[in-house]
Design a protein around this motif. Structure first.
Motif, PDB file in Angstrom:
ATOM      1  N   ALA A 244       0.831  -1.209   0.000  1.00 40.90           N
ATOM      2  CA  ALA A 244       0.000   0.000   0.000  1.00 40.90           C
ATOM      3  C   ALA A 244       0.861   1.254   0.000  1.00 40.90           C
ATOM      4  CB  ALA A 244      -0.949  -0.013   1.202  1.00 40.90           C
ATOM      5  N   LEU A 245       2.012   1.199   0.660  1.00 38.11           N
ATOM      6  CA  LEU A 245       2.921   2.348   0.676  1.00 38.11           C
ATOM      7  C   LEU A 245       3.405   2.669  -0.737  1.00 38.11           C
ATOM      8  CD1 LEU A 245       4.596   4.508   2.128  1.00 38.11           C
ATOM      9  CD2 LEU A 245       6.330   2.741   2.549  1.00 38.11           C
ATOM     10  N   ALA A 246       3.741   1.648  -1.509  1.00 38.00           N
ATOM     11  CA  ALA A 246       4.183   1.870  -2.889  1.00 38.00           C
ATOM     12  C   ALA A 246       3.109   2.601  -3.688  1.00 38.00           C
ATOM     13  CB  ALA A 246       4.523   0.530  -3.546  1.00 38.00           C
ATOM     14  N   PHE A 247       1.863   2.137  -3.551  1.00 32.84           N
ATOM     15  CA  PHE A 247       0.764   2.775  -4.271  1.00 32.84           C
ATOM     16  C   PHE A 247       0.484   4.177  -3.718  1.00 32.84           C
ATOM     17  CE2 PHE A 247      -1.651  -0.529  -6.866  1.00 32.84           C
ATOM     18  CZ  PHE A 247      -0.592  -1.418  -6.930  1.00 32.84           C
ATOM     19  N   LEU A 248       0.644   4.371  -2.420  1.00 37.40           N
ATOM     20  CA  LEU A 248       0.447   5.688  -1.807  1.00 37.40           C
ATOM     21  C   LEU A 248       1.465   6.698  -2.339  1.00 37.40           C
ATOM     22  CD1 LEU A 248      -0.795   7.679   0.236  1.00 37.40           C
ATOM     23  CD2 LEU A 248       0.700   6.667   1.984  1.00 37.40           C
ATOM     24  N   VAL A 249       2.714   6.283  -2.471  1.00 37.06           N
ATOM     25  CA  VAL A 249       3.750   7.165  -3.012  1.00 37.06           C
ATOM     26  C   VAL A 249       3.422   7.519  -4.468  1.00 37.06           C
ATOM     27  CG1 VAL A 249       6.189   7.304  -3.678  1.00 37.06           C
ATOM     28  CG2 VAL A 249       5.549   6.448  -1.411  1.00 37.06           C
ATOM     29  N   ALA A 250       2.990   6.528  -5.237  1.00 41.17           N
ATOM     30  CA  ALA A 250       2.601   6.786  -6.631  1.00 41.17           C
ATOM     31  C   ALA A 250       1.429   7.762  -6.687  1.00 41.17           C
ATOM     32  CB  ALA A 250       2.246   5.470  -7.326  1.00 41.17           C
TER      33      ALA A 250
ATOM     34  N   HIS B   7      -5.872   4.012  -3.360  1.00 44.19           N
ATOM     35  CA  HIS B   7      -4.677   4.512  -4.048  1.00 44.19           C
ATOM     36  C   HIS B   7      -4.708   4.157  -5.527  1.00 44.19           C
ATOM     37  CE1 HIS B   7      -3.495   5.358  -0.044  1.00 44.19           C
ATOM     38  NE2 HIS B   7      -2.848   4.241   0.218  1.00 44.19           N
ATOM     39  N   TYR B   8      -5.087   2.917  -5.823  1.00 38.34           N
ATOM     40  CA  TYR B   8      -5.161   2.459  -7.216  1.00 38.34           C
ATOM     41  C   TYR B   8      -6.130   3.341  -8.013  1.00 38.34           C
ATOM     42  CZ  TYR B   8      -6.668  -0.246 -11.247  1.00 38.34           C
ATOM     43  OH  TYR B   8      -7.013  -0.620 -12.525  1.00 38.34           O
ATOM     44  N   ASP B   9      -7.319   3.561  -7.475  1.00 36.49           N
ATOM     45  CA  ASP B   9      -8.318   4.369  -8.183  1.00 36.49           C
ATOM     46  C   ASP B   9      -7.802   5.781  -8.467  1.00 36.49           C
ATOM     47  OD1 ASP B   9     -10.107   2.240  -8.240  1.00 36.49           O
ATOM     48  OD2 ASP B   9     -11.285   2.953  -6.528  1.00 36.49           O
ATOM     49  N   ALA B  10      -7.096   6.375  -7.504  1.00 39.67           N
ATOM     50  CA  ALA B  10      -6.551   7.726  -7.691  1.00 39.67           C
ATOM     51  C   ALA B  10      -5.450   7.729  -8.752  1.00 39.67           C
ATOM     52  CB  ALA B  10      -6.019   8.264  -6.365  1.00 39.67           C
ATOM     53  N   ILE B  11      -4.618   6.700  -8.748  1.00 40.49           N
ATOM     54  CA  ILE B  11      -3.547   6.598  -9.749  1.00 40.49           C
ATOM     55  C   ILE B  11      -4.153   6.482 -11.146  1.00 40.49           C
ATOM     56  CG2 ILE B  11      -1.671   5.122 -10.599  1.00 40.49           C
ATOM     57  CD1 ILE B  11      -1.238   4.337  -7.566  1.00 40.49           C
ATOM     58  N   VAL B  12      -5.149   5.634 -11.285  1.00 41.03           N
ATOM     59  CA  VAL B  12      -5.812   5.443 -12.585  1.00 41.03           C
ATOM     60  C   VAL B  12      -6.462   6.746 -13.048  1.00 41.03           C
ATOM     61  CG1 VAL B  12      -7.712   4.260 -13.756  1.00 41.03           C
ATOM     62  CG2 VAL B  12      -6.153   2.965 -12.283  1.00 41.03           C
ATOM     63  N   LYS B  13      -7.156   7.400 -12.142  1.00 38.28           N
ATOM     64  CA  LYS B  13      -7.834   8.665 -12.483  1.00 38.28           C
ATOM     65  C   LYS B  13      -6.836   9.714 -12.981  1.00 38.28           C
ATOM     66  CE  LYS B  13     -11.023  12.100 -10.659  1.00 38.28           C
ATOM     67  NZ  LYS B  13     -11.752  12.577  -9.489  1.00 38.28           N
ATOM     68  N   ALA B  14      -5.620   9.691 -12.423  1.00 38.87           N
ATOM     69  CA  ALA B  14      -4.598  10.669 -12.799  1.00 38.87           C
ATOM     70  C   ALA B  14      -3.792  10.248 -14.024  1.00 38.87           C
ATOM     71  CB  ALA B  14      -3.657  10.898 -11.614  1.00 38.87           C
ATOM     72  N   GLY B  15      -4.114   9.096 -14.601  1.00 34.65           N
ATOM     73  CA  GLY B  15      -3.426   8.667 -15.811  1.00 34.65           C
ATOM     74  C   GLY B  15      -2.224   7.778 -15.587  1.00 34.65           C
ATOM     75  N   GLY B  16      -2.071   7.249 -14.371  1.00 38.45           N
ATOM     76  CA  GLY B  16      -0.958   6.341 -14.093  1.00 38.45           C
ATOM     77  C   GLY B  16      -1.082   5.047 -14.887  1.00 38.45           C
ATOM     78  N   LYS B  17       0.043   4.418 -15.119  1.00 40.67           N
ATOM     79  CA  LYS B  17       0.090   3.198 -15.935  1.00 40.67           C
ATOM     80  C   LYS B  17       0.785   2.089 -15.147  1.00 40.67           C
ATOM     81  CE  LYS B  17       0.351   1.298 -20.196  1.00 40.67           C
ATOM     82  NZ  LYS B  17      -0.568   0.767 -20.993  1.00 40.67           N
ATOM     83  N   PHE B  18       0.286   0.855 -15.314  1.00 42.74           N
ATOM     84  CA  PHE B  18       0.825  -0.309 -14.630  1.00 42.74           C
ATOM     85  C   PHE B  18       1.429  -1.280 -15.637  1.00 42.74           C
ATOM     86  CE2 PHE B  18      -2.342   1.483 -11.888  1.00 42.74           C
ATOM     87  CZ  PHE B  18      -1.859   1.301 -10.608  1.00 42.74           C
ATOM     88  N   TYR B  19       2.598  -1.770 -15.304  1.00 45.47           N
ATOM     89  CA  TYR B  19       3.258  -2.802 -16.098  1.00 45.47           C
ATOM     90  C   TYR B  19       3.464  -3.994 -15.172  1.00 45.47           C
ATOM     91  CZ  TYR B  19       4.172   1.091 -19.218  1.00 45.47           C
ATOM     92  OH  TYR B  19       4.011   2.173 -20.058  1.00 45.47           O
ATOM     93  N   LEU B  20       3.081  -5.169 -15.631  1.00 45.25           N
ATOM     94  CA  LEU B  20       3.224  -6.378 -14.828  1.00 45.25           C
ATOM     95  C   LEU B  20       4.244  -7.285 -15.491  1.00 45.25           C
ATOM     96  CD1 LEU B  20       0.254  -5.261 -14.309  1.00 45.25           C
ATOM     97  CD2 LEU B  20      -0.217  -7.544 -13.469  1.00 45.25           C
ATOM     98  N   SER B  21       5.184  -7.748 -14.708  1.00 42.83           N
ATOM     99  CA  SER B  21       6.172  -8.676 -15.238  1.00 42.83           C
ATOM    100  C   SER B  21       5.438  -9.851 -15.874  1.00 42.83           C
ATOM    101  CB  SER B  21       7.079  -9.174 -14.119  1.00 42.83           C
ATOM    102  OG  SER B  21       7.786 -10.323 -14.533  1.00 42.83           O
TER     103      SER B  21
END
Length: 147
Positions: free
Chosen positions: A46-52, A93-107
């Protein structure tokens, strides 16, 4: 005395305007958040997502690269369940990142080893990626955090 107060007020207003201008012209940066911890470490995940989320709140561009057990964090069941001690709800945190245009890459390799499918990331700003993408994201970013 009135003249001194006027000069102090004018100085204060000039300083306030300078600070405001400096904040509005602050360089926007590209952040890469590399996450390797999964639901078994909810506080760190959650901290990782909070920082993002915080970086996007400040107008920066954010990409998250999830590897190892972290790839399972994008499952809806984990997004809804993971809550960090003092670091908040993963879903918020995920919803806020998505709303702001953040992108996720999964190995891709980590995802395959854990049985993660296209269906679990359908409709999300996420894609499977190889280590070459992680290296490219790292070289293209201004700052990188690892959790």
């Amino acid at each position: 005395m009135i003249r001194i107060k006027q000069m102090l007020l004018a100085s204060f207003l000039l300083l306030a305007g300078t600070i405001s201008h400096a904040q509005s012209t602050q360089k926007k940066m590209k952040f890469l958040i590399h996450v390797t911890c999964g639901p078994d470490n909810p506080t760190k995940a959650a901290l990782a997502f909070l920082v993002a989320k915080t970086a996007t709140d400040e107008g920066h561009t954010v990409a998250l690269f999830l590897a190892g057990d972290a790839v399972t964090l994008l499952k809806d069941s984990e997004l809804d369940k993971v809550v960090g001690l003092g670091t908040g709800k993963l879903r918020d945190h995920y919803d806020a990142i998505v709303k702001a245009g953040g992108k996720f890459y999964l190995s891709g390799m980590s995802s395959k080893a854990r049985g993660l499918s296209d269906a679990e990331i359908a409709g999300k700003p996420a894609e499977f990626a190889m280590p070459t993408v992680l290296v490219r994201l790292a070289t293209d970013s201004d700052k990188m955090f690892t959790y």
